[in-house]
Design an enzyme around this catalytic site. Structure first.
Site, PDB file in Angstrom:
ATOM      1  N   ARG A  60       0.810  -1.225   0.000  1.00  0.00           N
ATOM      2  CA  ARG A  60       0.000   0.000   0.000  1.00  0.00           C
ATOM      3  C   ARG A  60       0.845   1.278   0.000  1.00  0.00           C
ATOM      4  O   ARG A  60       0.666   2.167  -0.826  1.00  0.00           O
ATOM      5  CB  ARG A  60      -0.902   0.043   1.249  1.00  0.00           C
ATOM      6  CG  ARG A  60      -2.199  -0.690   1.116  1.00  0.00           C
ATOM      7  CD  ARG A  60      -2.619  -1.190   2.484  1.00  0.00           C
ATOM      8  NE  ARG A  60      -1.665  -2.219   2.891  1.00  0.00           N
ATOM      9  CZ  ARG A  60      -1.845  -3.504   2.672  1.00  0.00           C
ATOM     10  NH1 ARG A  60      -2.945  -3.913   2.132  1.00  0.00           N
ATOM     11  NH2 ARG A  60      -0.927  -4.394   3.001  1.00  0.00           N
ATOM     12  N   THR A  61       1.768   1.383   0.967  1.00  0.00           N
ATOM     13  CA  THR A  61       2.482   2.656   1.145  1.00  0.00           C
ATOM     14  C   THR A  61       3.315   2.996  -0.083  1.00  0.00           C
ATOM     15  O   THR A  61       3.327   4.123  -0.567  1.00  0.00           O
ATOM     16  CB  THR A  61       3.353   2.584   2.417  1.00  0.00           C
ATOM     17  OG1 THR A  61       2.519   2.167   3.498  1.00  0.00           O
ATOM     18  CG2 THR A  61       3.979   3.916   2.749  1.00  0.00           C
ATOM     19  N   LYS A  88      25.287  -5.185  -0.352  1.00  0.00           N
ATOM     20  CA  LYS A  88      26.717  -5.379  -0.642  1.00  0.00           C
ATOM     21  C   LYS A  88      27.592  -4.727   0.423  1.00  0.00           C
ATOM     22  O   LYS A  88      28.805  -4.618   0.265  1.00  0.00           O
ATOM     23  CB  LYS A  88      27.059  -4.763  -2.004  1.00  0.00           C
ATOM     24  CG  LYS A  88      26.350  -5.395  -3.178  1.00  0.00           C
ATOM     25  CD  LYS A  88      26.869  -4.755  -4.461  1.00  0.00           C
ATOM     26  CE  LYS A  88      26.083  -5.168  -5.679  1.00  0.00           C
ATOM     27  NZ  LYS A  88      26.434  -4.358  -6.847  1.00  0.00           N
ATOM     28  N   ARG A 110      11.332   4.006   3.582  1.00  0.00           N
ATOM     29  CA  ARG A 110      10.892   3.057   4.620  1.00  0.00           C
ATOM     30  C   ARG A 110      12.114   2.254   5.022  1.00  0.00           C
ATOM     31  O   ARG A 110      12.860   1.762   4.169  1.00  0.00           O
ATOM     32  CB  ARG A 110       9.802   2.133   4.081  1.00  0.00           C
ATOM     33  CG  ARG A 110       9.543   0.950   5.001  1.00  0.00           C
ATOM     34  CD  ARG A 110       8.316   0.179   4.648  1.00  0.00           C
ATOM     35  NE  ARG A 110       7.128   0.941   4.994  1.00  0.00           N
ATOM     36  CZ  ARG A 110       5.899   0.423   5.003  1.00  0.00           C
ATOM     37  NH1 ARG A 110       5.709  -0.839   4.681  1.00  0.00           N
ATOM     38  NH2 ARG A 110       4.860   1.172   5.331  1.00  0.00           N
ATOM     39  N   HIS A 138       5.029   6.330  11.566  1.00  0.00           N
ATOM     40  CA  HIS A 138       4.522   6.135  10.205  1.00  0.00           C
ATOM     41  C   HIS A 138       3.540   7.292   9.953  1.00  0.00           C
ATOM     42  O   HIS A 138       2.329   7.116   9.930  1.00  0.00           O
ATOM     43  CB  HIS A 138       3.826   4.772  10.133  1.00  0.00           C
ATOM     44  CG  HIS A 138       3.534   4.276   8.755  1.00  0.00           C
ATOM     45  ND1 HIS A 138       3.616   5.071   7.627  1.00  0.00           N
ATOM     46  CD2 HIS A 138       3.147   3.047   8.315  1.00  0.00           C
ATOM     47  CE1 HIS A 138       3.285   4.356   6.569  1.00  0.00           C
ATOM     48  NE2 HIS A 138       2.993   3.122   6.956  1.00  0.00           N
TER      49      HIS A 138
END
Ligand code: NCD
Length: 311
Positions: A60-61, A88, A110, A138
């Site tokens: 969703r986000t 890496k 995120r 959030h």
């Protein structure tokens, strides 16, 4: 945007004053009108570039931020954790500096580490929007939740919001508690003792001793997913036992006001924190939350760029 100073970054609800929240919600409502038109695009961010860095899974986000940027005519690019050089051994700050060298205007990130977006904002010159950092915050989810409540209830002040579930590990709960209480709602939380941070009252929430107590007379009932990925070990014996003790089912929902709305940030674990009949009932506004997410994120992108332009 009127009444509030635009900010260059959106890192959490903690940093947003009541007037800023109200101004963002106002602006989201204008952007929502655009989303209901046949041609859902405006030139607000033409020539601007938005980079999405998603180091944790998201449906969703991520889609919602990408669509929001496209609806505003920005150029958008995305990278996810398995595709990035973090695997890496590159540090987050080095990754960020390299991203910045390509001259984006906004980075939406995120990350699994609480505070990662604050770190990023200290090291790069462009705007940063927090799309969820660990168990911390959030903010775009809280704003879309507030927008959805406003749309259905016409106000936030004076409402009783019940949030049930994994409060300790949920960044959604933290941002929602800050946002809803700042606008004058009462937030009552419930869940197993192992799901409570010690400082929940400091955030402004009331703690109920049972899910029934939290739901009694509630205007809004919100269930949260158990954040197993953020717990070192299982903090509930089993999903079946959790559902029996804390799951939102029809019987429990009857304790709330007859016109109470049902919310969930997604992804839902049907039959665990919420029964399927509740998730799909007429009072569920879960998909409205998703629709509103795009409008709210359009408002956030426009807001941070207006803030950056002022600097
Ligand atoms: C939430 C998240 O990632 O914090 N999901 C979302 O953004 N809609 C909640 C969750 O994952 O349970």
């Amino acid at each position: 945007m009127e009444g509030a100073e635009e900010m260059k970054h959106i890192l959490g609800m903690t940093h947003l004053a009541k007037e800023e929240i109200e101004s963002l919600l106002d602006s989201a409502s204008s952007f929502k009108e655009i989303l209901l038109r046949p041609i859902k695009k405006v030139p607000t961010l033409r020539g601007r570039t938005v980079v999405h860095l998603f180091f944790e899974p998201s449906t969703r986000t991520k889609l919602s931020f990408e669509l929001a940027a496209k609806r505003l005519s920005a150029d958008t690019v995305s990278i996810s954790s398995s595709m990035s050089s973090l695997v890496k051994g590159e540090t987050l700050v080095d990754t960020a500096r390299n991203v910045e060298a390509m001259k984006p205007d906004v980075v939406v990130m995120r990350h699994g580490h609480s505070g990662a977006c604050h770190l990023l904002a200290r090291h790069i010159g462009c705007s940063v929007i927090n799309a969820g950092d660990g168990i911390n915050e959030h903010p775009s989810q809280a704003l879309l939740d507030m927008f959805t409540v406003l749309e259905h209830k016409g106000r936030i002040e004076g409402l009783k919001i019940a949030i049930v579930g994994d409060i300790a590990h949920s960044r959604v709960a933290h941002s929602d508690i800050i946002g809803f209480t700042r606008l004058g709602a009462t937030v009552t939380v419930a869940g197993p003792g192992t799901f409570f941070p010690c400082c929940i009252e400091e955030l402004g929430a009331l703690r109920a001793t049972s899910v029934e107590e939290a739901l009694e007379g509630a205007d809004v009932v919100m269930a949260l997913r158990i954040q197993r990925e953020r717990q070192g070990r299982a903090l509930v014996p089993s999903f079946r036992e959790y559902a029996a003790a804390y799951g939102i089912n029809m019987e429990r929902l009857r304790l709330a006001k007859p016109d109470a709305i049902v919310m969930h940030p997604g992804p839902i674990n049907r039959g665990v924190e919420m029964s399927p009949d509740v998730a799909d009932c007429g009072r569920s506004v879960i998909l409205d939350q998703v629709t509103n997410g795009v409008a709210v994120r359009m408002a956030l992108l426009a807001h941070v760029l207006a803030g950056a332009d002022k600097e």
